[in-house]
Scaffold this motif. Structure first.
Motif, PDB file in Angstrom:
ATOM      1  N   GLU A  36       0.760  -1.114   0.077  1.00 33.67           N
ATOM      2  CA  GLU A  36      -0.084  -0.088   0.015  1.00 33.67           C
ATOM      3  C   GLU A  36       0.791   1.148   0.107  1.00 33.67           C
ATOM      4  OE1 GLU A  36      -3.924  -1.645   2.310  1.00 33.67           O
ATOM      5  OE2 GLU A  36      -2.824  -0.425   3.364  1.00 33.67           O
ATOM      6  N   ARG A  37       0.442   2.300  -0.490  1.00 38.01           N
ATOM      7  CA  ARG A  37       0.853   3.444  -0.415  1.00 38.01           C
ATOM      8  C   ARG A  37       0.621   4.434   0.743  1.00 38.01           C
ATOM      9  NH1 ARG A  37       3.363   6.050  -5.083  1.00 38.01           N
ATOM     10  NH2 ARG A  37       4.350   7.367  -3.531  1.00 38.01           N
ATOM     11  N   MET A  38       1.394   4.654   1.505  1.00 41.86           N
ATOM     12  CA  MET A  38       1.307   5.491   2.768  1.00 41.86           C
ATOM     13  C   MET A  38       2.189   6.559   3.006  1.00 41.86           C
ATOM     14  SD  MET A  38      -0.700   2.730   4.626  1.00 41.86           S
ATOM     15  CE  MET A  38      -0.953   4.013   6.134  1.00 41.86           C
ATOM     16  N   LEU A  39       1.513   7.892   3.496  1.00 47.82           N
ATOM     17  CA  LEU A  39       2.102   9.001   3.403  1.00 47.82           C
ATOM     18  C   LEU A  39       1.999   9.453   5.131  1.00 47.82           C
ATOM     19  CD1 LEU A  39       3.492  11.583   2.638  1.00 47.82           C
ATOM     20  CD2 LEU A  39       1.075  12.366   2.029  1.00 47.82           C
ATOM     21  N   GLU A  40       3.030   9.518   5.769  1.00 40.08           N
ATOM     22  CA  GLU A  40       3.062   9.904   7.144  1.00 40.08           C
ATOM     23  C   GLU A  40       3.406  11.310   7.368  1.00 40.08           C
ATOM     24  OE1 GLU A  40       5.193   8.044  10.384  1.00 40.08           O
ATOM     25  OE2 GLU A  40       4.203   9.133  11.778  1.00 40.08           O
ATOM     26  N   ILE A  62       6.628  13.130   5.670  1.00 40.34           N
ATOM     27  CA  ILE A  62       7.155  14.528   5.374  1.00 40.34           C
ATOM     28  C   ILE A  62       7.584  15.045   6.861  1.00 40.34           C
ATOM     29  CG2 ILE A  62       6.502  16.803   4.673  1.00 40.34           C
ATOM     30  CD1 ILE A  62       4.352  15.697   2.966  1.00 40.34           C
ATOM     31  N   GLU A  63       8.543  15.666   7.146  1.00 36.56           N
ATOM     32  CA  GLU A  63       9.037  16.156   8.440  1.00 36.56           C
ATOM     33  C   GLU A  63       9.538  17.482   8.315  1.00 36.56           C
ATOM     34  OE1 GLU A  63       8.545  15.200  11.971  1.00 36.56           O
ATOM     35  OE2 GLU A  63       9.360  17.263  12.020  1.00 36.56           O
ATOM     36  N   LEU A  64       8.890  18.530   9.095  1.00 36.15           N
ATOM     37  CA  LEU A  64       9.406  19.970   8.799  1.00 36.15           C
ATOM     38  C   LEU A  64      10.937  20.112   9.693  1.00 36.15           C
ATOM     39  CD1 LEU A  64       8.860  22.691   7.900  1.00 36.15           C
ATOM     40  CD2 LEU A  64       7.563  23.029  10.048  1.00 36.15           C
ATOM     41  N   ASP A  65      10.978  19.427  10.797  1.00 40.91           N
ATOM     42  CA  ASP A  65      11.995  19.581  11.761  1.00 40.91           C
ATOM     43  C   ASP A  65      13.396  19.143  11.039  1.00 40.91           C
ATOM     44  OD1 ASP A  65      14.141  19.867  13.401  1.00 40.91           O
ATOM     45  OD2 ASP A  65      12.455  19.483  15.481  1.00 40.91           O
ATOM     46  N   ARG A  66      14.406  19.860  10.737  1.00 40.16           N
ATOM     47  CA  ARG A  66      15.729  19.293  10.274  1.00 40.16           C
ATOM     48  C   ARG A  66      16.395  18.413  10.933  1.00 40.16           C
ATOM     49  NH1 ARG A  66      17.010  22.330   5.486  1.00 40.16           N
ATOM     50  NH2 ARG A  66      15.658  24.114   5.421  1.00 40.16           N
ATOM     51  N   ALA A  77      16.561   4.599   7.109  1.00 35.80           N
ATOM     52  CA  ALA A  77      17.104   5.039   5.719  1.00 35.80           C
ATOM     53  C   ALA A  77      17.524   3.832   5.141  1.00 35.80           C
ATOM     54  CB  ALA A  77      18.144   5.658   5.736  1.00 35.80           C
ATOM     55  N   GLY A  78      17.745   2.535   5.960  1.00 34.05           N
ATOM     56  CA  GLY A  78      18.298   1.411   5.125  1.00 34.05           C
ATOM     57  C   GLY A  78      16.986   0.658   4.711  1.00 34.05           C
ATOM     58  N   GLN A  79      15.868   1.037   4.700  1.00 33.84           N
ATOM     59  CA  GLN A  79      14.710   0.391   3.987  1.00 33.84           C
ATOM     60  C   GLN A  79      14.343   1.038   2.795  1.00 33.84           C
ATOM     61  OE1 GLN A  79      11.829  -1.175   6.883  1.00 33.84           O
ATOM     62  NE2 GLN A  79      12.917  -0.329   8.694  1.00 33.84           N
ATOM     63  N   THR A  80      14.184   0.021   1.664  1.00 29.67           N
ATOM     64  CA  THR A  80      13.922   0.709   0.537  1.00 29.67           C
ATOM     65  C   THR A  80      12.683   1.291   0.323  1.00 29.67           C
ATOM     66  OG1 THR A  80      13.517  -1.510  -0.359  1.00 29.67           O
ATOM     67  CG2 THR A  80      15.598  -0.678  -0.845  1.00 29.67           C
ATOM     68  N   ARG A  81      11.774   0.848   1.143  1.00 30.52           N
ATOM     69  CA  ARG A  81      10.315   1.433   1.181  1.00 30.52           C
ATOM     70  C   ARG A  81      10.129   2.587   1.718  1.00 30.52           C
ATOM     71  NH1 ARG A  81       7.917  -1.530   3.955  1.00 30.52           N
ATOM     72  NH2 ARG A  81       9.451  -3.350   4.700  1.00 30.52           N
ATOM     73  N   PHE A  82      11.216   3.205   2.458  1.00 30.34           N
ATOM     74  CA  PHE A  82      11.209   4.409   3.208  1.00 30.34           C
ATOM     75  C   PHE A  82      11.452   5.643   2.374  1.00 30.34           C
ATOM     76  CE2 PHE A  82      13.224   7.373   6.159  1.00 30.34           C
ATOM     77  CZ  PHE A  82      12.213   7.771   7.008  1.00 30.34           C
ATOM     78  N   ARG A  83      10.723   6.561   2.322  1.00 29.11           N
ATOM     79  CA  ARG A  83      11.241   7.718   1.616  1.00 29.11           C
ATOM     80  C   ARG A  83      11.087   9.191   2.461  1.00 29.11           C
ATOM     81  NH1 ARG A  83       9.559   4.217  -2.165  1.00 29.11           N
ATOM     82  NH2 ARG A  83       7.604   4.881  -1.656  1.00 29.11           N
ATOM     83  N   LEU A  84      12.039   9.990   2.885  1.00 27.84           N
ATOM     84  CA  LEU A  84      11.990  10.887   3.719  1.00 27.84           C
ATOM     85  C   LEU A  84      12.069  12.367   2.937  1.00 27.84           C
ATOM     86  CD1 LEU A  84      11.897  12.439   6.465  1.00 27.84           C
ATOM     87  CD2 LEU A  84      14.199  11.973   6.594  1.00 27.84           C
ATOM     88  N   GLN A  86      12.208  16.391   3.755  1.00 28.50           N
ATOM     89  CA  GLN A  86      12.143  17.240   4.549  1.00 28.50           C
ATOM     90  C   GLN A  86      11.313  18.488   4.106  1.00 28.50           C
ATOM     91  OE1 GLN A  86      14.275  20.329   5.146  1.00 28.50           O
ATOM     92  NE2 GLN A  86      12.952  20.580   6.904  1.00 28.50           N
ATOM     93  N   GLY A  87      10.647  19.059   4.829  1.00 24.95           N
ATOM     94  CA  GLY A  87       9.746  20.239   4.323  1.00 24.95           C
ATOM     95  C   GLY A  87       8.233  20.280   5.056  1.00 24.95           C
ATOM     96  N   ASP A  88       7.587  21.432   4.636  1.00 23.46           N
ATOM     97  CA  ASP A  88       6.443  21.789   5.186  1.00 23.46           C
ATOM     98  C   ASP A  88       5.109  21.035   4.482  1.00 23.46           C
ATOM     99  OD1 ASP A  88       4.103  22.941   6.149  1.00 23.46           O
ATOM    100  OD2 ASP A  88       5.061  25.088   5.923  1.00 23.46           O
ATOM    101  N   ALA A  89       4.517  20.208   5.277  1.00 23.04           N
ATOM    102  CA  ALA A  89       3.335  19.369   4.587  1.00 23.04           C
ATOM    103  C   ALA A  89       2.430  20.203   4.093  1.00 23.04           C
ATOM    104  CB  ALA A  89       2.736  18.736   5.896  1.00 23.04           C
ATOM    105  N   LEU A  90       2.265  21.540   4.534  1.00 23.09           N
ATOM    106  CA  LEU A  90       1.169  22.560   4.037  1.00 23.09           C
ATOM    107  C   LEU A  90       1.514  22.920   2.539  1.00 23.09           C
ATOM    108  CD1 LEU A  90       0.888  24.873   7.152  1.00 23.09           C
ATOM    109  CD2 LEU A  90      -0.958  23.392   6.233  1.00 23.09           C
ATOM    110  N   LYS A  91       2.901  22.839   2.177  1.00 24.50           N
ATOM    111  CA  LYS A  91       3.070  23.428   0.999  1.00 24.50           C
ATOM    112  C   LYS A  91       3.667  22.166   0.076  1.00 24.50           C
ATOM    113  CE  LYS A  91       5.279  27.605   2.578  1.00 24.50           C
ATOM    114  NZ  LYS A  91       6.580  28.026   3.315  1.00 24.50           N
TER     115      LYS A  91
END
Ligand code: SAM
Length: 267
Positions: A36-40, A62-66, A77-84, A86-91
């Motif tokens: 499934e395609r999840m977005l946290e 999507i995480e705002l805090d650097r 990051a070692g997991q290929t199904r994980f993509r981070l 960094q930024g503002d979810a509102l934008k």
């Protein structure tokens, strides 16, 4: 402090979940599955992220805090199904994830200060979304799930229920978080309708009518909508102008918006 310890920041609305029972209950309600395609939104230190990934789902976060980026990368990051991201979810441009229509499953223990604008931003992309599970301030969940006739029924209830069915799943007390927030929280599930039950001719006019009507919720519709519709036009929409806005259901607001749309379309 060790390299990967993080101090919660108020300005980012950081209240991290630490109650394993509550985390498990949320993950069970979401019930993510392989492929499934999840977005946290706002993964923080990964309290929910871990369980979402272990389901076998594809997960964008999507995480705002650097400062949280190295912590999240160290864990996942070692997991290929994980993509981070960094930024503002509102934008964030949700189309950039290229999900199939009605496929994206959005989850988040949301920072309470951005929850309403974020829900509106997501609703603008409702066609991409299968469902959304959010931790929100309990009072906001009560407004989302409200029915006509009570004090909780308002702009947020109407605009969200126009697009989605709403389920108030369960409440979560402050002790489940670190630091504990000052308010009670609740988990809500929003599921965009496959077919809108009350489609408006122009949903921007629905927003206009609803905003205007609830600007002064104690007044009658005839009064609050004066600048948009005459008493006769309100009656022509099969609405009683002597009612107050909180007494009207979604279908009635859509009839008022359609009346306005007809007036704006040259015959
Ligand atoms: N999911 C984690 C948990 O349950 O422990 C953290 C939840 S905390 C209430 C909210 C998270 O959203 C924080 O990590 C915060 O940095 C992040 N955040 C705040 N504003 C954001 C924004 N505009 N876009 C993306 N993330 C944001």
């Amino acid at each position: 402090m060790s390299e990967y310890q993080h101090r919660a920041r108020k300005r980012f609305g950081q209240n991290f979940l630490h109650d394993a029972g509550v985390i498990h209950r949320i993950l069970r309600a979401i019930h993510a599955r392989e492929g499934e395609r999840m977005l946290e939104i706002g993964p923080g230190q990964g309290a929910l992220t871990e369980g979402l990934l272990s389901s076998g789902a594809e997960l964008d976060v999507i995480e705002l805090d650097r400062d949280l980026v190295p912590i999240l990368n160290h864990k996942f990051a070692g997991q290929t199904r994980f993509r981070l991201h960094q930024g503002d979810a509102l934008k964030f441009d949700f189309n950039s994830l290229q999900p199939a229509p009605h496929s994206l499953r959005v989850v988040g223990n949301l920072p309470y200060n951005i929850s309403t604008p974020l829900i509106f931003h997501l609703l603008n992309n409702a066609g991409l979304i299968r469902d959304m599970h959010f931790m929100l301030q309990k009072e906001v969940v009560e407004r989302l799930a409200a029915e006509p006739g009570g004090g909780d029924w308002g702009r947020l209830s109407i605009m969200v229920q126009y697009h989605c069915s709403v389920e108030h799943l369960f409440n979560v007390g402050p002790g489940a978080f670190n630091p504990p927030p000052k308010v009670d929280s609740a988990i809500v599930r929003l599921t965009p309708h496959a077919v809108l039950p009350h489609p408006a001719k122009d949903h921007r006019l629905l927003e206009t009518v609803v905003r205007e009507a609830f600007n002064q919720r104690r007044k009658t519709l005839r009064n609050t909508l004066k600048a948009l519709l005459t008493a006769e036009q309100i009656t022509a929409a099969d609405v009683d102008g002597s009612l107050r806005p909180e007494q009207l259901d979604l279908a009635a607001f859509v009839r008022l918006a359609d009346q306005l749309a007809d007036l704006q379309t040259p015959a």
